[in-house]
Design an enzyme around this catalytic site. Structure first.
Site, short mmCIF file in Angstrom:
data_model
loop_
_atom_site.label_atom_id
_atom_site.label_comp_id
_atom_site.label_asym_id
_atom_site.label_seq_id
_atom_site.Cartn_x
_atom_site.Cartn_y
_atom_site.Cartn_z
N ASN A 160 103.44 25.18 31.85
CA ASN A 160 103.48 26.60 31.51
C ASN A 160 103.87 26.72 30.04
O ASN A 160 105.04 26.66 29.67
CB ASN A 160 104.49 27.32 32.40
CG ASN A 160 104.06 27.35 33.85
OD1 ASN A 160 103.16 28.10 34.23
ND2 ASN A 160 104.69 26.52 34.67
N GLU A 161 102.86 26.85 29.20
CA GLU A 161 103.06 26.85 27.76
C GLU A 161 103.62 28.18 27.27
O GLU A 161 103.64 29.18 28.01
CB GLU A 161 101.72 26.57 27.07
CG GLU A 161 101.10 25.23 27.41
CD GLU A 161 101.77 24.04 26.70
OE1 GLU A 161 102.94 24.17 26.31
OE2 GLU A 161 101.10 23.00 26.55
N PRO A 162 104.13 28.22 26.02
CA PRO A 162 104.60 29.49 25.46
C PRO A 162 103.55 30.59 25.63
O PRO A 162 102.35 30.36 25.39
CB PRO A 162 104.82 29.15 23.98
CG PRO A 162 105.20 27.70 24.01
CD PRO A 162 104.35 27.09 25.09
#
Length: 637
Positions: A160-162
């Site tokens: 879950n990336e920025p």
């Protein structure tokens, strides 16, 4: 190892700090094992959410040990992994299917039908349905009892990336450039080979787990840990969402905790013992925060910034300032081997013996010149008997293209001059054939590793010739723990320690320089340092060791804090350039660095920036201005 218990102030997520990852991992493994056993007593399944990456390896190793030695059974365990690269074959070296089998599943009695990992081989139009089904399986089992997490350098959890929202579901995710760059070493040093997508469990499902434990080791994770624990909740740092979980714990080692307020500025959190190291730390921190030289700090500066207790103990800022200023000034020396015929009372090194025997231990074949090249040159120029010990071959840090270029050169050279060596010819031909047909799931063959090792050994020799030490003082230890052909190494063994011990006993050094930089991405520095410490522990009572001092340097990834530095060796602009030329001898490590991580700079640039920054810190604190400085801390055994 004692645990530093967590205070409440400033920290929005309970955080437990351990002295090292091994002790931390044992604690987490015990919690998981206790949960598994409790569920067994209740006749229930234990539903675990599992992570991959370097952080959980030691946890899995401890769980395997508990299974083999303590009878811990995994028959009631059902596990769901966080993520998988897409696309990715399950037998590929980089596959998380393979990772979990090698690290845990193949070594315990978990039924094969009880572990689930996202599939990297699905058609893209089938991924959404798969993700819904993945979550439905978790829900049908009552949710995750325990979720184990790591944390990315950009704050991602799972993949879950920025930008990921708190209500995000399990899905296909585009990977951030920094995430792909950090993984480049696992893909042969070529960014183009790193997948651009991954399937990841969503933030919402992670937050629904009954218990969440996040692991983080090393200095590279320090800043993001501080932001997640002490900062505000934001989609730009997905790990910060864990502040909203009512049963979450961060487990970190001391290196990963260095940016937390209780470690960085403990006097703002609790009462401290005002010994010399703490005073240096506080005064340097105050001066840098206020942008003032140490000798210009005032009573008001101390009182206004939480240091009134320290001021009360001294009475006047002037007295504290002078004491700390002198400590810093005494750390600066242009004579790292000691200055002959000089009063060494306030110098970091002894004047005698005038000519010292020195061993520089270099974990990889370039750490010596990258990390302490200026000091290396000084020691040689000042007449000391300098030995370099390259602890590993460094062969996995050579790209396939570089190996093929070398093979072509050797083969063409031999043909041109009519040199016939059937054994060597066979090695090179086999290596070339392997590389041309190499698959993503294959590790390098022994012949290829041999070729890549030759490349790095030749570059190390070139550096030593450049600095000016004789070839008989160059030692290639080829420690066995490293020679797996994979990023994952074997555990440190007795043979590794014996090799290091043998060299120390042979040289009988007055000085040992060792890499204390534990922030390298894949842990080689840590293992190499442990080998040195173990070897010294075995021989420290021998007479020659009474005259041996150990200095720790840091590498391309981090530097000592200013208050920690006990010896700072300044460099002129010409010496900086000379060090750069020495680093350039390592041609295989230029341009496309295999273990570059998310930092796009080449190693020579990192080294110069770091050395210049150290010099600038001394200057900001009111000391002499130098072009650059290399920093060391003494380890007293």
């Amino acid at each position: 190892m004692a645990v530093v218990h967590e205070p409440i102030a400033y920290e929005k997520i309970p955080t437990r700090i351990f002295a090292d990852p091994k002790e931390a991992s044992k604690s987490v493994a015990k919690e998981i094992a206790d949960l598994i056993r409790q569920k067994q007593k209740e006749g229930k399944n234990c539903v675990l959410g599992l992570a991959t990456g370097s952080s959980p390896k030691t946890v899995y190793a401890e769980l395997v040990r508990m299974h083999k030695e303590e009878g811990l059974s995994f028959k009631n365990v059902i596990s769901f992994n966080l993520d998988e690269y897409y696309p990715m074959e399950p037998d590929a070296i980089q596959s998380y299917w393979r990772f979990m089998r090698e690290q845990l599943f193949d070594h315990v009695d978990i039924p094969k039908e009880n572990y689930f990992i996202p599939l990297g081989t699905l058609p893209q139009n089938a991924i959404a349905e798969f993700c819904n089904s993945y979550e439905a399986k978790i829900d049908a089992l009552g949710g995750l009892d325990f979720q184990l997490l790591g944390i990315g350098g950009n704050g991602h959890i799972g993949f879950n990336e920025p930008g990921s929202l708190a209500n995000s579901r399990t899905r296909l995710m585009m990977l951030d450039h920094s995430t792909r760059a950090a993984a480049i070493g696992d893909f042969g040093g070529e960014l183009i080979k790193v997948p651009k997508k991954a399937i990841t469990l969503g933030v919402s499902k992670i937050l629904q787990a009954k218990r969440v434990v996040l692991l983080a080791w090393g200095e590279r994770k320090a800043e993001v840990i501080a932001q997640a624990v002490e900062g505000r909740v934001t989609e730009h740092l997905p790990a910060s969402y864990l502040q909203q979980h009512n049963n979450c714990l961060f487990v970190v080692d001391m290196a990963a905790a260095t940016e937390l307020k209780r470690i960085k500025t403990p006097w703002l959190v609790e009462d401290v013992v005002w010994d010399t190291p703490m005073i240096k730390k506080a005064v340097c921190s105050l001066a840098l925060e206020l942008g003032k030289p140490i000798l210009k700090l005032t009573n008001k500066d101390y009182n206004d910034n939480g240091l009134s207790e320290l001021l009360a103990g001294y009475g006047q800022a002037y007295d504290i300032n002078i004491e700390v200023f002198n400590h810093l000034q005494h750390s600066i020396t242009g004579w790292p081997g000691g200055k002959p015929n000089a009063d060494d009372t306030n110098r970091p090194e002894r004047a005698l013996p005038e000519k010292k025997r020195v061993i520089i231990f270099s974990p990889h074949p370039d750490d010596d010149i990258i990390s302490m090249g200026g000091t290396f040159q000084r020691l040689v120029d000042q007449g000391h008997d300098v030995h370099v010990a390259y602890q590993t071959s460094g062969n996995i840090a050579v790209t396939d293209d570089e190996a093929l270029r070398f093979i072509d050169f050797v083969v063409d050279y031999n043909k041109h001059f009519g040199i016939n060596n059937k054994e060597a010819e066979e090695i090179f031909e086999n290596a070339k054939l392997f590389l041309k047909n190499k698959k993503g799931s294959e590790i390098d063959s022994p012949e290829v590793r041999h070729v890549k090792g030759i490349i790095r050994r030749g570059e190390a020799k070139a550096t030593c010739r450049f600095v000016g030490i004789p070839m008989e003082n160059v030692h290639f230890l080829n420690m066995p723990f490293y020679e797996t052909g994979k990023v994952q190494k074997s555990p440190l063994g007795k043979e590794d320690i014996a090799i290091v011990r043998g060299l120390i006993e042979s040289v009988k050094p007055h000085q040992i320089y060792a890499a204390g930089d534990l922030a390298d991405p894949h842990g080689t520095h840590k293992v190499c340092l442990d080998a040195i410490f173990e070897a010294i522990g075995q021989i420290k009572h021998q007479n020659f060791m009474k005259d041996c001092w150990v200095w720790l340097y840091r590498g391309a990834w981090a530097e000592w804090e200013i208050h920690e530095i006990e010896m700072a060796v300044p460099m002129s602009p010409d010496q900086v350039m000379q060090k750069r030329l020495g680093i350039f001898k390592h041609q295989s490590q230029k341009d496309g660095v295999v273990f570059q991580g998310s930092d796009a700079r080449e190693f020579w640039q990192r080294a110069e920036d770091r050395n210049r920054a150290t010099a600038e810190l001394y200057n900001k604190l009111g000391l002499a201005e130098y072009q650059a400085m290399e920093a060391f801390v003494r380890w007293k055994f």
